[in-house]
Motif scaffolding. Structure first.
Motif, PDB file in Angstrom:
ATOM      1  N   GLU A  93      -1.934   7.537   2.348  1.00 22.24           N
ATOM      2  CA  GLU A  93      -2.247   6.052   2.040  1.00 22.24           C
ATOM      3  C   GLU A  93      -3.258   6.102   0.647  1.00 22.24           C
ATOM      4  O   GLU A  93      -4.074   6.884   0.530  1.00 22.24           O
ATOM      5  CB  GLU A  93      -3.342   5.770   3.276  1.00 22.24           C
ATOM      6  CG  GLU A  93      -2.670   5.456   4.760  1.00 22.24           C
ATOM      7  CD  GLU A  93      -1.427   4.448   4.687  1.00 22.24           C
ATOM      8  OE1 GLU A  93      -1.084   4.063   3.569  1.00 22.24           O
ATOM      9  OE2 GLU A  93      -1.088   4.050   5.683  1.00 22.24           O
TER      10      GLU A  93
ATOM     11  N   ALA B  74       1.057  -1.087   0.046  1.00 21.63           N
ATOM     12  CA  ALA B  74       0.083  -0.155  -0.039  1.00 21.63           C
ATOM     13  C   ALA B  74       0.892   1.364   0.194  1.00 21.63           C
ATOM     14  O   ALA B  74       1.110   1.896   0.885  1.00 21.63           O
ATOM     15  CB  ALA B  74      -0.864   0.069   1.135  1.00 21.63           C
TER      16      ALA B  74
ATOM     17  N   ARG C 115       8.091   8.003   3.009  1.00 20.52           N
ATOM     18  CA  ARG C 115       6.625   8.011   3.143  1.00 20.52           C
ATOM     19  C   ARG C 115       6.820   8.525   4.751  1.00 20.52           C
ATOM     20  O   ARG C 115       7.450   8.019   5.492  1.00 20.52           O
ATOM     21  CB  ARG C 115       5.904   6.822   3.172  1.00 20.52           C
ATOM     22  CG  ARG C 115       6.232   6.399   1.583  1.00 20.52           C
ATOM     23  CD  ARG C 115       4.907   5.335   1.172  1.00 20.52           C
ATOM     24  NE  ARG C 115       3.737   5.729   1.301  1.00 20.52           N
ATOM     25  CZ  ARG C 115       2.646   5.150   2.185  1.00 20.52           C
ATOM     26  NH1 ARG C 115       2.812   4.360   2.705  1.00 20.52           N
ATOM     27  NH2 ARG C 115       1.405   5.914   2.031  1.00 20.52           N
TER      28      ARG C 115
ATOM     29  N   ARG D  66       4.548   7.408   6.948  1.00 15.03           N
ATOM     30  CA  ARG D  66       4.074   6.163   7.678  1.00 15.03           C
ATOM     31  C   ARG D  66       4.703   4.954   7.131  1.00 15.03           C
ATOM     32  O   ARG D  66       5.185   4.917   6.076  1.00 15.03           O
ATOM     33  CB  ARG D  66       2.453   6.315   7.580  1.00 15.03           C
ATOM     34  CG  ARG D  66       2.156   6.080   6.409  1.00 15.03           C
ATOM     35  CD  ARG D  66       0.368   6.343   6.240  1.00 15.03           C
ATOM     36  NE  ARG D  66      -0.028   7.515   6.920  1.00 15.03           N
ATOM     37  CZ  ARG D  66      -0.127   8.670   6.170  1.00 15.03           C
ATOM     38  NH1 ARG D  66       0.374   8.901   5.165  1.00 15.03           N
ATOM     39  NH2 ARG D  66      -0.589   9.732   7.028  1.00 15.03           N
TER      40      ARG D  66
ATOM     41  N   ASN E  32       1.009   4.004  -2.840  1.00 13.42           N
ATOM     42  CA  ASN E  32       0.413   5.174  -3.297  1.00 13.42           C
ATOM     43  C   ASN E  32       1.724   5.609  -4.210  1.00 13.42           C
ATOM     44  O   ASN E  32       1.746   6.781  -3.981  1.00 13.42           O
ATOM     45  CB  ASN E  32       0.165   6.156  -2.343  1.00 13.42           C
ATOM     46  CG  ASN E  32      -0.699   7.169  -2.944  1.00 13.42           C
ATOM     47  OD1 ASN E  32      -1.063   7.011  -4.076  1.00 13.42           O
ATOM     48  ND2 ASN E  32      -1.155   7.909  -2.468  1.00 13.42           N
TER      49      ASN E  32
ATOM     50  N   TRP F  79      -6.304   0.834  -0.392  1.00 11.37           N
ATOM     51  CA  TRP F  79      -6.137   0.544   0.846  1.00 11.37           C
ATOM     52  C   TRP F  79      -7.154   0.788   1.995  1.00 11.37           C
ATOM     53  O   TRP F  79      -7.532   0.066   2.700  1.00 11.37           O
ATOM     54  CB  TRP F  79      -4.670   0.736   1.157  1.00 11.37           C
ATOM     55  CG  TRP F  79      -4.252   0.193   2.444  1.00 11.37           C
ATOM     56  CD1 TRP F  79      -3.817   1.074   3.580  1.00 11.37           C
ATOM     57  CD2 TRP F  79      -4.515  -0.978   3.063  1.00 11.37           C
ATOM     58  NE1 TRP F  79      -3.380   0.412   4.591  1.00 11.37           N
ATOM     59  CE2 TRP F  79      -3.735  -0.775   4.378  1.00 11.37           C
ATOM     60  CE3 TRP F  79      -4.773  -2.110   2.706  1.00 11.37           C
ATOM     61  CZ2 TRP F  79      -3.853  -2.077   5.425  1.00 11.37           C
ATOM     62  CZ3 TRP F  79      -4.916  -3.222   3.642  1.00 11.37           C
ATOM     63  CH2 TRP F  79      -4.357  -3.246   4.845  1.00 11.37           C
TER      64      TRP F  79
ATOM     65  N   THR G 158       4.692   1.419   5.376  1.00 18.65           N
ATOM     66  CA  THR G 158       3.982   1.101   4.159  1.00 18.65           C
ATOM     67  C   THR G 158       3.328  -0.294   4.609  1.00 18.65           C
ATOM     68  O   THR G 158       4.084  -1.256   4.851  1.00 18.65           O
ATOM     69  CB  THR G 158       4.968   1.079   2.948  1.00 18.65           C
ATOM     70  OG1 THR G 158       5.553   2.346   2.736  1.00 18.65           O
ATOM     71  CG2 THR G 158       4.170   0.363   1.891  1.00 18.65           C
TER      72      THR G 158
END
Length: 146
Positions: free
Chosen positions: A79, A71, A134, A136, A73, A83, A138
């Protein structure tokens, strides 16, 4: 050491639209994973707000009977909508080169996530560097046959 390059966001989004268009007009564009290459599948999920079917083309690897994707992107910050939709409605439909397969999605956790992440690292040597961009973690998404 040089930083791994990612194409600009507009290019990533355009490539997604072109790939989806190729599939929608010709039924082509899906593939099976082989060697150190991921395959391509079409995943249809139910929109968490609209309740309407939403489809996306995703890269995947196989883990026994399960299909595994990320997930990510396009390595963008938010996100991916598919997802978030899958979290709200875990039952989905995957279309593989071999045909359709109903699936149920979930996030891999713990040792399973580490093992599947390592599998993706075999395919993309820059995976960790891209993921670090990212804000957060993944999610490693497991699509189990249902």
């Amino acid at each position: 050491m040089r930083k791994a390059m990612l194409p600009p966001r507009w290019f990533v989004r355009a490539a997604w639209k072109v790939h989806r268009g190729i599939y929608n007009t010709s039924g082509r564009g899906l593939s099976r994973p082989r060697d150190k290459r991921f395959g391509m599948l079409r995943l249809t999920v139910i929109g968490r707000r609209s309740g309407e079917p939403r489809s996306v083309i995703l890269g995947y690897v196989e883990d026994g009977p399960n299909l595994v994707t990320l997930a990510m992107n396009g390595w963008g910050g938010p996100e991916p909508a598919w997802w978030l939709n899958l979290l709200a409605h875990p039952d989905a439909d995957a279309v593989l080169k071999d045909g359709p397969q109903p699936v149920r999605g979930r996030a891999a956790e713990g040792e399973e996530r580490e093992r599947l992440w390592a599998r993706w690292q075999e395919i993309d040597k820059n995976l960790d560097e891209y993921a670090d961009r990212r804000p957060r973690t993944t999610a490693v998404v497991v699509l189990e046959p249902r």
